[in-house]
Design an enzyme around this catalytic site. Structure first.
Site, PDB file in Angstrom:
ATOM      1  N   LYS A 192       0.901  -1.107  -0.024  1.00 46.23           N
ATOM      2  CA  LYS A 192      -0.042  -0.028   0.052  1.00 46.23           C
ATOM      3  C   LYS A 192       0.962   1.168   0.204  1.00 46.23           C
ATOM      4  O   LYS A 192       2.308   1.160   0.510  1.00 46.23           O
ATOM      5  CB  LYS A 192      -0.830   0.045   1.364  1.00 46.23           C
ATOM      6  CG  LYS A 192      -2.066   1.065   1.304  1.00 46.23           C
ATOM      7  CD  LYS A 192      -3.391   0.357   0.631  1.00 46.23           C
ATOM      8  CE  LYS A 192      -4.230   1.281   0.247  1.00 46.23           C
ATOM      9  NZ  LYS A 192      -5.580   0.735  -0.074  1.00 46.23           N
ATOM     10  N   ASP A 208      -6.908   4.602  -4.885  1.00 46.72           N
ATOM     11  CA  ASP A 208      -7.527   4.239  -3.381  1.00 46.72           C
ATOM     12  C   ASP A 208      -8.174   5.895  -3.260  1.00 46.72           C
ATOM     13  O   ASP A 208      -8.545   6.645  -4.082  1.00 46.72           O
ATOM     14  CB  ASP A 208      -6.587   3.817  -2.350  1.00 46.72           C
ATOM     15  CG  ASP A 208      -7.395   3.751  -1.121  1.00 46.72           C
ATOM     16  OD1 ASP A 208      -7.956   2.653  -1.004  1.00 46.72           O
ATOM     17  OD2 ASP A 208      -7.077   4.218  -0.028  1.00 46.72           O
ATOM     18  N   THR A 212     -15.398  -2.852  -7.132  1.00 45.76           N
ATOM     19  CA  THR A 212     -15.337  -2.759  -5.738  1.00 45.76           C
ATOM     20  C   THR A 212     -16.739  -2.923  -5.252  1.00 45.76           C
ATOM     21  O   THR A 212     -17.291  -3.751  -4.344  1.00 45.76           O
ATOM     22  CB  THR A 212     -14.499  -1.936  -4.851  1.00 45.76           C
ATOM     23  OG1 THR A 212     -13.391  -1.867  -5.470  1.00 45.76           O
ATOM     24  CG2 THR A 212     -14.228  -1.905  -3.330  1.00 45.76           C
ATOM     25  N   ASN A 256     -15.961   6.134  -5.259  1.00 49.05           N
ATOM     26  CA  ASN A 256     -15.862   5.395  -6.218  1.00 49.05           C
ATOM     27  C   ASN A 256     -16.778   3.896  -5.508  1.00 49.05           C
ATOM     28  O   ASN A 256     -17.508   3.357  -6.187  1.00 49.05           O
ATOM     29  CB  ASN A 256     -14.499   4.636  -6.511  1.00 49.05           C
ATOM     30  CG  ASN A 256     -14.589   3.554  -7.218  1.00 49.05           C
ATOM     31  OD1 ASN A 256     -14.262   2.335  -6.517  1.00 49.05           O
ATOM     32  ND2 ASN A 256     -14.630   3.643  -8.610  1.00 49.05           N
TER      33      ASN A 256
HETATM   34  P1  NDP Z   1     -13.184   8.051  -2.890  1.00 47.74           P
HETATM   35  O1  NDP Z   1     -12.061   8.961  -2.528  1.00 47.74           O
HETATM   36  O2  NDP Z   1     -13.638   7.654  -4.046  1.00 47.74           O
HETATM   37  O3  NDP Z   1     -14.338   8.142  -1.817  1.00 47.74           O
HETATM   38  C1  NDP Z   1     -14.390   8.243  -0.493  1.00 47.74           C
HETATM   39  C2  NDP Z   1     -15.651   8.642   0.120  1.00 47.74           C
HETATM   40  O4  NDP Z   1     -15.503   8.773   1.561  1.00 47.74           O
HETATM   41  C3  NDP Z   1     -15.918  10.129  -0.283  1.00 47.74           C
HETATM   42  O5  NDP Z   1     -17.213  10.138  -0.325  1.00 47.74           O
HETATM   43  C4  NDP Z   1     -15.208  10.934   0.807  1.00 47.74           C
HETATM   44  O6  NDP Z   1     -15.897  12.231   0.862  1.00 47.74           O
HETATM   45  C5  NDP Z   1     -15.699  10.031   1.856  1.00 47.74           C
HETATM   46  N1  NDP Z   1     -14.600  10.002   3.059  1.00 47.74           N
HETATM   47  C6  NDP Z   1     -13.175  10.132   3.023  1.00 47.74           C
HETATM   48  N2  NDP Z   1     -12.577  10.193   4.057  1.00 47.74           N
HETATM   49  C7  NDP Z   1     -13.526  10.617   4.908  1.00 47.74           C
HETATM   50  C8  NDP Z   1     -13.622  10.784   6.269  1.00 47.74           C
HETATM   51  N3  NDP Z   1     -12.342  10.938   7.295  1.00 47.74           N
HETATM   52  N4  NDP Z   1     -14.764  11.075   6.937  1.00 47.74           N
HETATM   53  C9  NDP Z   1     -15.772  11.323   6.256  1.00 47.74           C
HETATM   54  N5  NDP Z   1     -15.874  10.735   5.032  1.00 47.74           N
HETATM   55  C10 NDP Z   1     -14.852  10.449   4.373  1.00 47.74           C
HETATM   56  O7  NDP Z   1     -12.415   6.630  -2.292  1.00 47.74           O
HETATM   57  P2  NDP Z   1     -13.039   4.886  -2.588  1.00 47.74           P
HETATM   58  O8  NDP Z   1     -14.491   4.893  -2.829  1.00 47.74           O
HETATM   59  O9  NDP Z   1     -12.075   4.390  -3.627  1.00 47.74           O
HETATM   60  O10 NDP Z   1     -12.671   4.405  -1.094  1.00 47.74           O
HETATM   61  C11 NDP Z   1     -13.484   4.205  -0.026  1.00 47.74           C
HETATM   62  C12 NDP Z   1     -13.133   2.965   0.998  1.00 47.74           C
HETATM   63  O11 NDP Z   1     -12.936   1.708   0.198  1.00 47.74           O
HETATM   64  C13 NDP Z   1     -11.556   3.436   1.548  1.00 47.74           C
HETATM   65  O12 NDP Z   1     -11.395   2.773   2.841  1.00 47.74           O
HETATM   66  C14 NDP Z   1     -10.603   2.364   0.623  1.00 47.74           C
HETATM   67  O13 NDP Z   1      -9.655   1.974   1.077  1.00 47.74           O
HETATM   68  C15 NDP Z   1     -11.560   1.418   0.411  1.00 47.74           C
HETATM   69  N6  NDP Z   1     -11.393   0.396  -0.972  1.00 47.74           N
HETATM   70  C16 NDP Z   1     -11.549   1.096  -2.210  1.00 47.74           C
HETATM   71  C17 NDP Z   1     -11.178   0.128  -3.247  1.00 47.74           C
HETATM   72  C18 NDP Z   1     -11.370   0.844  -4.686  1.00 47.74           C
HETATM   73  O14 NDP Z   1     -11.364   0.089  -5.547  1.00 47.74           O
HETATM   74  N7  NDP Z   1     -11.692   1.903  -4.822  1.00 47.74           N
HETATM   75  C19 NDP Z   1     -10.878  -1.080  -3.223  1.00 47.74           C
HETATM   76  C20 NDP Z   1     -10.931  -1.926  -1.643  1.00 47.74           C
HETATM   77  C21 NDP Z   1     -11.183  -0.753  -0.606  1.00 47.74           C
HETATM   78  P3  NDP Z   1     -15.682  13.390   0.035  1.00 47.74           P
HETATM   79  O15 NDP Z   1     -16.294  13.185  -1.167  1.00 47.74           O
HETATM   80  O16 NDP Z   1     -15.786  14.632   0.862  1.00 47.74           O
HETATM   81  O17 NDP Z   1     -13.922  13.177  -0.423  1.00 47.74           O
END
Ligand code: NDP
Length: 444
Positions: free
Chosen positions: A126, A166, A209, A240
């Site tokens: 990572k 990510d 995902t 995502n």
């Molecule tokens: P994105 O950056 O696309 O989206 C993250 C979302 O979560 C956004 O809506 C963001 O809000 C919100 N967010 C992020 N940090 C915080 C926080 N501290 N408090 C509240 N809301 C928060 O990321 P992904 O969707 O790709 O990833 C989401 C999770 O899934 C992570 O834990 C990632 O590690 C995990 N993951 C992702 C994979 C992938 O293929 N994308 C694969 C496996 C796991 P805002 O819009 O305001 O930024």
């Protein structure tokens, strides 16, 4: 002191101020206790657990770049190459101001077991940076990405370490990083996944995902005599994972009534409008207030609150530790019967225990969100054979992988006398393959 407790104490002592890493190690080691104790002498002699919790390599580097005002900015860059026993390191790059070494280590450690569970030949890693892409111009993001890769390129490659997206790293960032890698190395290879379709990306990787999460949930419910159609689902996040989880849940006949971002959350009793959510988040990169402004049925609330809504199924898809004990109590009181993690470690340990004790079907992220990395591995296969598979081909492989993951963890839990404990099942099934490969490869 037992071997498991000794190793956990060592991790806390040797890695001070890394609470997320401690939490991830504790959760995994606790559920491996029965397996380790059955083979303690051999594992102890080989220091198998000490090697498992110590990354093979940790890279920390400076990332200088110039902003639009001509000012030089400096961020920290990280890549933790945790374990390559079963394949090249594989895991995303997180770009978020909260990123530090402990967070990258927790994510890299989890990735080892997740990647093993997919059944594909990928090790765990990572990386990322405390750079915040939010509010930056495309040129600033490009300057950062080029600088980041100018250091990282020395340590990655299609057969050594293959980073991916990510939080904060989407198609735009991967594109800039791939371009810079190709320029420096003069190599057109599948060094990053999550690429655009015009230059080696895989169809269905964007959806993987979120879709994979729902394929696993569907199978978990089916095996427990339940059906997802007609159920009410609460989802957190609006990125995502959350967007494509919402889309697939709706395709399977469920109604998703919430989403959230880092400033607030939406309750939409008529069901989230995915096209509108995509427009607000993927195109405009705006706040959820814009979703509420465009949709009559939606209520916008500041802060945190998704888990207070009555639902049958809860899918945390935002970030770590976003579902705590209080949230778990509300979910149980409201009649929720299943929780599956789309994000990495979104549920605190106390909340997980409470949900499990109250008979909630609970699937940990390392199993339920493994569809992303599994499809990344399918992207690597396509790059190696220089072919592109159709959407249906990738999607059907993804579904097969998720169904298989569920059965592997279900069987591992049963075999070790913990039927229905999918946390233990996932850790055990993921661990056994890695431990066998590490043992076979000697002391390295
Ligand atoms: P994105 O950056 O696309 O989206 C993250 C979302 O979560 C956004 O809506 C963001 O809000 C919100 N967010 C992020 N940090 C915080 C926080 N501290 N408090 C509240 N809301 C928060 O990321 P992904 O969707 O790709 O990833 C989401 C999770 O899934 C992570 O834990 C990632 O590690 C995990 N993951 C992702 C994979 C992938 O293929 N994308 C694969 C496996 C796991 P805002 O819009 O305001 O930024």
């Amino acid at each position: 002191m037992s071997y498991v407790d000794e190793v956990y104490s060592m991790v806390v002592e040797k890695n001070p101020a890394q609470p997320e890493f401690h939490q991830a190690v504790k959760e995994v080691l606790e559920s491996l206790r029965v397996v380790i104790e059955a083979n303690e002498e051999a594992y102890r002699k080989d220091a198998l657990l000490e090697r498992l919790v110590t990354p093979e390599r940790q890279l920390l580097f400076r990332v200088p770049w110039v902003d639009d005002k001509g000012q030089v900015q400096v961020n920290n860059g990280f890549r933790v190459q945790f374990n390559s026993a079963i394949g090249p390191y594989k895991g995303g790059l997180r770009l978020h101001p909260s990123v530090n070494l402990g967070i990258i280590k927790f994510l890299g450690f989890e990735q080892i077991f997740k990647n093993s569970l997919t059944g594909l030949p990928i090790g765990g890693g990572k990386g990322g940076s405390d750079f915040d892409p939010k509010g930056k111009s495309d040129r600033e993001v490009m300057a950062f990405c080029q600088s980041f890769i100018t250091e990282l390129y020395k340590y990655i490659g299609a057969d050594t370490d293959v980073p991916a997206g990510d939080i904060g790293t989407g198609a735009r960032e991967i594109g800039y990083m791939f371009g810079q890698y190709k320029r420096i190395r003069g190599l057109y290879e599948g060094v990053l996944t999550g690429k655009g379709l015009s230059y080696g990306g895989s169809l269905a990787r964007t959806e993987a995902t979120g879709y994979g999460l729902l394929y696993l949930v569907e199978e978990m419910l089916k095996c427990n005599g339940k059906d997802i159609a007609g159920k009410t689902v609460a989802i957190s996040g609006a990125g995502n994972v959350a967007i494509y989880a919402t889309q697939k849940a709706q395709q399977l006949g469920a109604k998703v009534v919430t989403c959230s971002d880092s400033t607030g959350w939406i309750y939409d009793p008529e069901g989230i409008d995915v096209a509108l959510l995509k427009e607000v988040k993927e195109v405009k990169r705006a706040r959820l207030t814009e979703y509420a402004a465009a949709r009559k049925s939606a209520e916008y609330h500041e802060g945190k609150g998704v888990w207070s809504v009555k639902c049958d199924i809860a899918l945390p898809c935002a970030t770590q530790n976003e579902l705590n004990l209080e949230d778990a109590k509300i979910l149980v009181a409201n009649g929720c019967f299943a929780v599956a993690e789309g994000a990495n470690m979104p549920t605190t340990m106390e909340a997980t225990e409470y949900l499990q004790k109250n008979g909630i079907l609970f699937c940990p992220g390392k199993a339920s969100n493994a569809g992303g990395v599994a499809t990344s591995a399918l992207e690597m296969s396509q790059n190696s054979e220089r072919l592109s598979w159709t959407f249906e081909e990738v999607d059907s492989k993804l579904k097969g992988i998720m169904v298989n993951i569920f059965h592997n963890l279900d069987e591992a839990a049963k075999k070790y006398g913990m039927e229905g404990n999918y946390v233990a099942g996932a850790n055990i099934a993921g661990f056994l393959k890695v431990a066998e490969a590490m043992t076979a490869q000697g002391i390295v």
